[in-house]
Design an enzyme around this catalytic site. Structure first.
Site, short mmCIF file in Angstrom:
data_model
loop_
_atom_site.label_atom_id
_atom_site.label_comp_id
_atom_site.label_asym_id
_atom_site.label_seq_id
_atom_site.Cartn_x
_atom_site.Cartn_y
_atom_site.Cartn_z
N HIS A 157 -1.15 0.19 -9.88
CA HIS A 157 -1.78 -0.76 -8.95
C HIS A 157 -2.33 -1.98 -9.71
O HIS A 157 -3.52 -2.26 -9.68
CB HIS A 157 -2.89 -0.08 -8.14
CG HIS A 157 -3.19 -0.78 -6.85
ND1 HIS A 157 -3.67 -0.13 -5.75
CD2 HIS A 157 -3.09 -2.09 -6.49
CE1 HIS A 157 -3.85 -0.99 -4.75
NE2 HIS A 157 -3.50 -2.19 -5.19
N GLU A 161 -2.96 8.01 -4.61
CA GLU A 161 -3.25 7.06 -5.67
C GLU A 161 -4.65 7.35 -6.23
O GLU A 161 -5.60 7.38 -5.45
CB GLU A 161 -3.18 5.63 -5.12
CG GLU A 161 -3.20 4.56 -6.17
CD GLU A 161 -2.99 3.17 -5.59
OE1 GLU A 161 -3.91 2.34 -5.73
OE2 GLU A 161 -1.91 2.92 -4.98
N ARG A 172 0.85 -1.19 0.00
CA ARG A 172 0.00 0.00 0.00
C ARG A 172 0.89 1.23 0.00
O ARG A 172 1.92 1.28 0.69
CB ARG A 172 -0.94 0.02 1.21
CG ARG A 172 -2.06 -1.00 1.17
CD ARG A 172 -3.09 -0.66 0.10
NE ARG A 172 -4.23 -1.57 0.09
CZ ARG A 172 -4.32 -2.65 -0.67
NH1 ARG A 172 -3.31 -2.98 -1.47
NH2 ARG A 172 -5.40 -3.41 -0.63
#
Length: 343
Positions: free
Chosen positions: A300, A281, A252
């Site tokens: 991602h 993000e 993360r």
């Protein structure tokens, strides 16, 4: 029939078991200007990537729902739970649950499922793809070719490091960390790791974080995001790394202090970085991290293969089906409200 909201497109064959048990409301509003995506094992294509459900709309759609198939992009907090008084079960299509207030779910009597295990090997594959690309400077090499700067062969031009024989430090030795460790053995790497407890992992040595950072040629972040791990890699930690070392984050974004990473790359404190996750993000195209030639950023995609995403969707559906049948869920999240125990 119970009513279930689905936060994004799911292939019809995967949703079919749920459709026999529930009245489904599937969000599928397209994002403007986004091309097609493969969505069902190579057969069938969603015309456009679905936009995220606006918060206000999400609260409205959940108001009369008994169940919900959620996404990592959905924030599940007290406000949402208060707005969904009938909600009793959530199944999230993600292994990570840092977007969920699990304690609040328990307090509201909401049982939560997620999708561990099915993305472990795929995410470990992504970690090694990032490791190889960053260590061997592949994005920089591609940029040279595309810019027209590729000159005659020079034995001392564009040198990098080896993967084989390198020291790999894994921060977090859960399912994904162990899968990364197994792959490292094939490259004859020395594997170090840091974790709360010693793990039974062949050929891997447990160290404290500081020593791992000092000794590793490659550091891979593979811990869940929590209050304990948020910001755990800051300027002090980056300063412990070798100036040739590469930082890889497949966990993360907020585990790594973004400003500290920018400073470390700018000052040559570390050799480079490869990031599947960022903070913020998505990362803006003009963000400093994107501008560094030795910082590879991908959007991602750690579990973004057709088999893995179908397996994730299938497990998310199976959790809901089990709950509606009052059977134990395949992947219940401890800490949320109790799941059905069956007969």
């Amino acid at each position: 029939m119970p009513r279930v909201f689905v936060s994004d497109f799911i292939p019809g064959d995967i949703l079919e078991p749920l459709a026999t048990l529930a009245d489904m409301d599937v969000w599928s509003q397209p994002s403007a200007g986004v091309g097609p995506r493969i969505s069902s094992g190579g057969q069938g294509v969603a015309p456009q990537i679905s936009s995220r459900v606006p918060r206000e709309t999400l609260l409205e759609r959940l108001a009369d729902c008994d169940g919900w198939l959620s996404m990592l992009s959905d924030t599940i907090d007290v406000e949402l739970l208060d707005a969904a008084p009938k909600l009793r079960v959530i199944s999230q299509m993600s292994v990570g649950v840092d977007n969920i207030d699990v304690e609040a779910c328990r307090g509201h009597g909401v049982t939560v499922g997620h999708t561990p295990d099915v993305l472990t090997e795929t995410t470990a594959d992504t970690a090694f793809a990032l490791i190889g690309a960053a260590v061997r400077r592949l994005p920089e090499g591609e940029a040279i070719v595309k810019s027209g700067a590729w000159g005659p062969w020079d034995p001392w031009h564009f040198l990098s490091s080896d993967l084989h024989g390198a020291t790999l430090g894994i921060v977090g030795m859960g399912r994904i960390g162990q899968a990364i460790s197994r792959r490292a053995r094939g490259f004859d790497m020395r594997v170090l790791y840091t974790a709360r407890t010693t793990k039974d992992v062949s050929g891997a040595k447990r160290l404290e974080l500081a020593e791992l950072l000092e000794l590793s040629d490659i550091v891979v972040i593979a811990v869940p995001l929590s209050d304990e791990t948020r910001g755990m890699i800051g300027l002090a930690e980056l300063g412990l790394m070798k100036d040739s070392a590469v930082l890889v984050n497949i966990a993360r974004g907020p585990i790594v202090d973004t400003d500290a990473l920018v400073a470390a790359l700018a000052d040559g404190m570390i050799g480079g970085a490869a990031l599947d996750v960022t903070d913020p993000e998505p990362l803006p195209a003009d963000h400093p991290l994107v501008q560094f030639p030795n910082c590879l950023v991908v959007p991602h995609i750690g579990s973004a293969t057709i088999p893995a995403r179908r397996a994730m969707a299938g497990l998310a559906v199976a959790n809901l089906v089990a709950y509606l049948r009052q059977e134990p869920m395949p992947a219940w999240l401890p800490g949320s409200a109790a799941q059905p125990q069956g007969d």
